[in-house]
Every structure is written in structure tokens, then in C-alpha cells.
Write an enzyme that holds these catalytic residues in place. Structure first.
Site, PDB file in Angstrom:
ATOM      1  N   GLU A 184       0.823  -1.215   0.000  1.00 45.91           N
ATOM      2  CA  GLU A 184       0.000   0.000   0.000  1.00 45.91           C
ATOM      3  C   GLU A 184       0.858   1.267   0.000  1.00 45.91           C
ATOM      4  O   GLU A 184       0.551   2.254   0.666  1.00 45.91           O
ATOM      5  CB  GLU A 184      -0.954  -0.016   1.198  1.00 45.91           C
ATOM      6  CG  GLU A 184      -1.940  -1.178   1.133  1.00 45.91           C
ATOM      7  CD  GLU A 184      -2.850  -1.278   2.349  1.00 45.91           C
ATOM      8  OE1 GLU A 184      -2.606  -0.561   3.336  1.00 45.91           O
ATOM      9  OE2 GLU A 184      -3.798  -2.077   2.318  1.00 45.91           O
ATOM     10  N   GLU A 216      -6.278  -7.949  -1.315  1.00 40.89           N
ATOM     11  CA  GLU A 216      -6.985  -7.980  -0.034  1.00 40.89           C
ATOM     12  C   GLU A 216      -8.447  -7.629  -0.276  1.00 40.89           C
ATOM     13  O   GLU A 216      -8.765  -6.479  -0.597  1.00 40.89           O
ATOM     14  CB  GLU A 216      -6.387  -6.995   0.978  1.00 40.89           C
ATOM     15  CG  GLU A 216      -4.970  -7.318   1.416  1.00 40.89           C
ATOM     16  CD  GLU A 216      -4.454  -6.347   2.464  1.00 40.89           C
ATOM     17  OE1 GLU A 216      -5.274  -5.585   3.035  1.00 40.89           O
ATOM     18  OE2 GLU A 216      -3.233  -6.348   2.721  1.00 40.89           O
TER      19      GLU A 216
END
Length: 645
Positions: free
Chosen positions: A160, A236
Site C-alpha cells: 500500500e 486484499e
């Protein structure tokens, strides 16, 4: 001999020349005991998953600079071997940053001791630390790459990053380092769906995965535009939510998650469910956010309004409403989603490798033990000299990092002389994170970082006053720019304001408290064993209460923390983690791997023990208890007794 390698095409994945379906879920080996890996991995295989995804926490593998650990629960090679034995491929995410609601996002605390360091950038100081770590970690992984006959089919680069910084050279440097150290399977990244996050956090040559709650049309359009020649991979898919102290725990129904799962599969995406197996932030490893409550805000308290950003620590439980619970048991969500996966794979020509059971049935035995009496007690302040790892004198308070202390507590002590009968008010500048204050051994009040707390006011008696401030590190921020400055303890100073009768301050009043004695109190299981129980607990002071109980060896259970206020629980010297009456979590998971026939339990309680000074062990967790609430709830019992301030 040549072995198979994952190939990535516009139409999907192939492995060993055959179409390969990535149906994956997160299970973090470090959130469990080694003996608990098999039952969880087998349930993942029975579900029909073809892959397991796991992070690698740098701060556990290198807790102090140059001190590396890959044994016991951190034996990543043994974990990869077990995945291979069970028949699951591995998507490996080997740090350096993992987020994961984990202390400092998996970065080791000692990085913050380095002057001028720029974490998660190409800063030479930081990159040298990453290089030294990777030179230890990656050689343990390389033998388990699919190209060497192992289960690891892809390796992640950071995590991320597009939500943190735009130093794309850093992403390339990490990827190049992995390749130089022998990683020859495909590399991938995980980022949000916005174009700027993909551009900053990935590179065209890597597979770009998405971390999302739902694959919207916008997200699908964005990822297809960014990598038109690669399939859509959801790195995810969030089908649960983390617990935050003082917030609500908002669950997603099994039906809602199954419908979302089905919808995204039908859009042609390959999905990794995060988390597939819930786990635990044992010890002091939970992270924190500086933000708003994600589990629902509480309206009645000003600091919890939706416009208020504050430091919010995560709870010990990382059950996250996953298909497989914290204790490694199946849930109804497991079966509803399993049915969806089976139908999708078989209708699209893939072999479903799961079992045929689709009716909910608990798979894990637990046990109940009632009324365990904690018949020994040891006052924490009186024991500080006995158990302190380090004691140092200083002019100003020292941080955890300066004291070479990663986690736990710090006790700051100083002496204040009497000058007059003017009322004093204590100010702690730069508190990270939670402080209990005592004057001559008597409790004066509590302050917490970012909270509007009742002012701590007092008079100094003629003989003077010994000031003690016990500070708890409640978990380092694990995402966003706040983690850059996330040192612990008292980062600034302590001063005493002198107040006039009308409550206003006297002018030119800059009365700093100096001459401190700093006690490092990591409060590990070994520290608990050093306590002198002849220095027994005192009213409204932190103390450790200890007792013993018999149990069925190797069977899971849950410590019920109802009736206790705030602290830490240890079973057989193992630090299970924190509890706090603000909820919503009101239990701590006790893995069967640490349960013996004869056991000890110790509770470090910061305020007052439960009525009767007992604990119960239950067959079920309590993850939805307490109605949310604010920090002051944890000391209301003291306020009602007129003992605050």
C-alpha cells in the site's frame, strides 16, 4: 532440473503450462503458535483455496538491530514446508512494511532511534537496514520458490505504498534487491484502486493487486487501464473489520460477504480474502491509527465525533470476523463463501479441491474454568527497582527509544519541593500514549494522548511530593505519515502550572519538572517472575495479581476480562495481550499450545482488581461486548468514589 513458474497473461494465470486458479486467503504464521498452523491451513485447503498469503513481520524477525530470529513460531521455512505438504501455494509478502494493524506496520522500533532516518524511502540509512535484513530473510525463502520446487509462486514488494509516498524509485529498489538475492518468481504490489495510488505504489512490470472492500465499476476501470495486459487480482478483499478500543465491532453477515464474493468472482477477478484466518496481536504487538473510529462512532462524547481525529489503538484480538476465527474454528461465513467458490470454479472449468461439507459445525474443542482465585499480589511501583530492565537519571524524561525499550511501560519519577499552598496542575507535553499519575504514592489521575481529560490538580505538602508517572506504550501507529514520528513515552516535557483561585494560570509560569529517574519496565513474562510478592498491592495502584488453576492440557480457552479495568494478562509466563473495559473486546484468547495440567495466571491491573480478585476462563470469546464508549469509562469507578484529583 527446472521447475514450474507462475505465468501471468491477460486472460489469467498458468502454472506448469496449465491454467491455474488463484483462490487465496491471508493467514499470518506469526499470529499463532507453530503447533496451531496445521489445523488452520488444512481448513483453508478444505475450503477449496489454492493459495495462502502471508506477511513477514520485520520487527519480530529482527527485534533489535542485528539480532535475527527464525525459530519456533517465527520458523518461516517450516511454515512454507507445511504449506507445501498440505497442497497450498504461497503468495509471500516479505515486508519491510506490512501495515496489518501491527505495531509500526511491522517496522522495528529501533529504526526510530536513527537520527534523520526516512523510513519507507530510498534514504540510505533506511535502505542499509533493509538490505541487512533481507540478506538474512530472503535466503531462507529462496529454496521454497516454485522455481526451486517449492510452494512460493509470487512475492510482494512493500505494501500500500501509494497511500504513503510517491518515491517510486524506492519500489524499484526493493524489487531489484529481491531479484539480486535470488527471487525469480513474479513480483506484485498491493494498493488502493485510485490511479495515483497505483502509479506511486506499483510499477508496470509488477502485477498490481487491489486492497478493497468491494470491486466497484470505477475500481475495475482504473485497474484495467493501469495494467490492461494482466488479470485483476484482489490482494486484499476485506470481509471483516479490526477491533479498535472504545469503538463498536461491526460485523458483516455471512450472506452479505458471500454475495460480495460471488459478485467479484463473476467480474473475472482473482481474490485473496483478508483475513481468512483471524489471529491475535499477542503481547504488545497491536498497532494504532490516527484517524476516526472505523467500527462506528459514539455520539455522546465530544472527542468521538466524526470530525475528531485521534490516536486509536487496536485491540489484542485480530479475529476480524474472518471465515476462520481467532481460535482456528470455522464460522458460518466459511461455509457460505465455500459454496460460492465451489460453484464458481466448477462452472468455469477449474477443479475444486475442497471437501463437500457445507453445514456449519464447530471443529475446535475449548474449555471452561470458573472462579480462579488470584491470591498473590505485588505492587508495581514498589517493585520498580526489582524488575526494571534499565534505570537512568536525566534532566528531562527519556523516551522508550532512548532507553532501548520496544514495548511495555516506563515509570518516570521525580521529587517536587514545597514552596507554597498554591494549587498545581500537571501538564505532560508529548505524551505517547497513556499515563497514570501518582503523588506520594496516591493516585491523582490519568491522561491519554489526544484526549480531553480531566485536569490533574493537587497541592504539594510541606514535606514535598514524589511524583510518579507510569506511561504505557499502547501500540505504534501502523499507517500514514504519523508513523514517522511514532516514538513512545514522554516525548516533550512535564511542567506544573500554578493556578489562581479563579482557575487561571499565573503569568510567566514555565515550571518544568527536572531531575528524573527513568525506569524501563517491558513487563515481559520474565519480568513477572521477578516480582517480590511481599510488596503487596495497594488500593488504586497498579499491581500484578497471580493465581493458579488446573486445566485440560492443550485445549483452548478464553480469559474473561469482565470486572477488570485495564491491563495485561499472562498465562504460564506468556503475554496474552492487553484488555480494557472500554471494549468492545472482553476476552483474551489462550491457545491450547500454552495450556498445561497445572498453570499460573497473572493479571497486571492498572487500577483496581475485579470483585473477589478472580478470573474466569470461558469456552467462547467475547468480542462484541461493551457498548463502545470513551476513555473515561476506564476510571469512572474511581471518580464515583471521589478518588480522582
Amino acid at each position: 532440473m527446472s521447475f514450474a513458474k507462475l505465468e501471468i497473461t491477460k486472460n489469467g494465470f498458468t502454472f506448469d503450462g496449465k491454467p491455474f486458479y488463484i483462490a487465496s486467503g491471508d493467514m499470518h504464521y506469526f499470529r499463532f503458535f507453530k503447533n496451531g498452523w496445521r489445523r488452520r491451513l488444512q481448513l483453508m485447503k478444505d475450503f477449496g483455496l489454492t493459495c495462502v498469503q502471508t506477511y513477514v513481520p520485520w520487527n519480530l524477525h529482527e527485534p533489535e538491530e542485528g539480532d535475527f530470529h527464525f525459530e519456533d513460531n517465527l520458523d518461516i521455512a517450516a511454515f512454507l514446508e507445511l504449506c507445501d505438504e498440505i497442497g497450498l501455494k504461497v503468495l509471500l509478502r516479505p515486508s519491510p512494511y506490512i501495515c496489518s494493524e501491527w505495531d509500526l506496520g511491522g517496522l522495528p522500533y529501533w529504526l526510530l532511534k536513527k537520527e534523520g532516518i526516512g523510513i519507507r524511502t530510498t534514504d540510505p540509512i533506511y535502505m542499509e537496514c533493509v538490505t541487512n535484513y533481507y540478506k538474512q530473510l530472503i535466503p531462507k525463502i529462496v529454496p521454497y520458490l516454485s522455481t526451486n520446487g517449492g510452494p512460493v509462486i509470487a512475492v510482494a514488494v512493500e505494501n500500500e505504498y501509494g497511500s504513503f509516498c510517491d518515491d517510486n524509485d524506492y519500489i524499484k529498489a526493493l524489487g531489484d534487491m529481491l531479484v539480486e538475492l535470488g527471487v525469480d518468481v513474479p513480483l506484485f504490489t498491493a494498493n488502493g484502486y485510485e490511479p495515483f495510488k497505483m502509479q506511486a505504489g506499483s510499477r508496470p512490470e509488477y502485477l498490481t493487486g487491489l486492497d478493497i472492500r468491494q470491486l466497484t465499476d470505477e475500481a475495475k476501470t482504473n485497474i484495467t487501464a493501469y495494467q490492461p495486459e494482466k488479470p485483476i487480482y484482489i490482494a486484499e478483499l476485506w470481509c471483516g473489520r479490526s477491533h479498535q478500543w472504545g469503538g463498536y465491532f461491526v460485523r458483516q453477515t455471512p450472506e452479505a460477504v458471500a454475495e460480495k464474493y460471488k459478485t467479484i468472482l463473476e467480474k473475472g477477478a482473482y481474490i485473496n480474502i483478508y483475513m481468512f484466518c483471524g489471529g491475535s496481536n499477542f503481547g504488545f504487538m497491536n498497532g494504532a491509527l490516527v484517524g476516526k473510529y472505523k467500527g462506528g462512532k459514539v455520539e455522546e462524547f465530544p472527542w468521538e465525533q466524526s470530525t475528531k481525529y485521534a490516536y486509536i489503538p487496536f485491540a489484542t484480538s485480530y479475529d476480524v470476523d474472518a471465515p476462520i476465527s481467532e481460535q482456528g474454528d470455522v464460522t458460518p461465513k466459511y461455509y457460505t463463501c465455500k459454496k460460492v467458490l465451489k460453484e464458481y470454479m466448477e462452472s468455469h472449468g477449474f477443479e475444486f479441491g475442497g471437501t463437500d461439507d457445507f453445514v456449519y459445525e464447530s471443529k475446535v474443542q475449548t474449555q471452561q474454568i470458573k472462579g480462579v482465585k488470584l491470591d498473590k499480589s505485588a505492587d508495581l511501583l514498589d517493585n520498580a527497582e526489582n524488575i526494571a530492565k534499565t534505570v537512568r537519571r536525566s534532566g528531562m524524561p527519556l523516551t522508550f527509544e532512548t532507553m532501548d525499550q520496544p514495548y511495555g511501560f516506563m515509570l518516570y519519577s521525580s521529587n517536587i519541593r514545597y514552596t507554597d499552598d498554591t494549587i498545581r496542575q500537571l501538564v505532560i507535553n508529548g505524551l505517547h500514549d497513556y499515563a497514570l499519575v501518582f503523588g506520594n504514592g496516591e493516585y491523582l489521575g490519568t491522561y491519554m494522548r489526544d484526549r480531553e481529560c480531566e485536569p490533574i490538580r493537587f497541592y504539594i505538602p510541606k514535606e514535598g511530593m514524589k511524583l510518579d508517572i507510569l506511561v504505557e506504550n499502547m501500540g505504534r501507529v501502523n499507517s500514514g505519515h504519523d508513523m514517522i514520528f511514532e516514538k513512545k513515552g514522554i516525548l516533550g516535557y512535564v511542567k506544573i502550572d500554578l493556578l489562581k483561585e479563579d482557575g487561571t494560570r499565573y503569568g510567566a509560569n514555565f515550571s518544568l519538572v527536572g531531575n528524573w529517574k527513568n525506569y524501563s519496565l517491558p513487563m515481559s513474562g520474565e519480568d513477572i517472575e521477578k516480582l517480590d510478592y511481599s510488596l503487596a498491592s495497594k488500593q488504586n495502584r497498579p499491581a500484578v495479581f497471580t493465581g493458579s488453576f488446573d486445566a485440560k492440557t492443550g485445549v483452548d480457552t478464553f480469559v474473561n476480562t469482565n470486572g477488570w479495568t485495564k491491563g495485561v494478562v499472562y498465562v504460564n509466563g506468556f503475554n496474552l495481550g492487553r484488555y480494557w473495559a472500554v471494549g468492545p473486546v472482553e476476552s483474551l484468547y489462550v491457545p491450547g499450545e500454552i495450556v498445561k495440567e497445572h498453570n499460573t495466571v497473572s493479571v497486571l491491573e492498572l487500577y483496581s482488581p475485579s470483585e473477589g480478585v478472580t478470573v474466569d476462563f470461558d469456552v467462547h470469546p467475547s468480542l462484541d461486548g461493551a457498548d463502545g464508549g470513551e476513555f473515561a469509562r476506564s476510571i469512572k469507578h474511581l471518580e464515583r468514589d471521589g478518588q480522582v484529583g
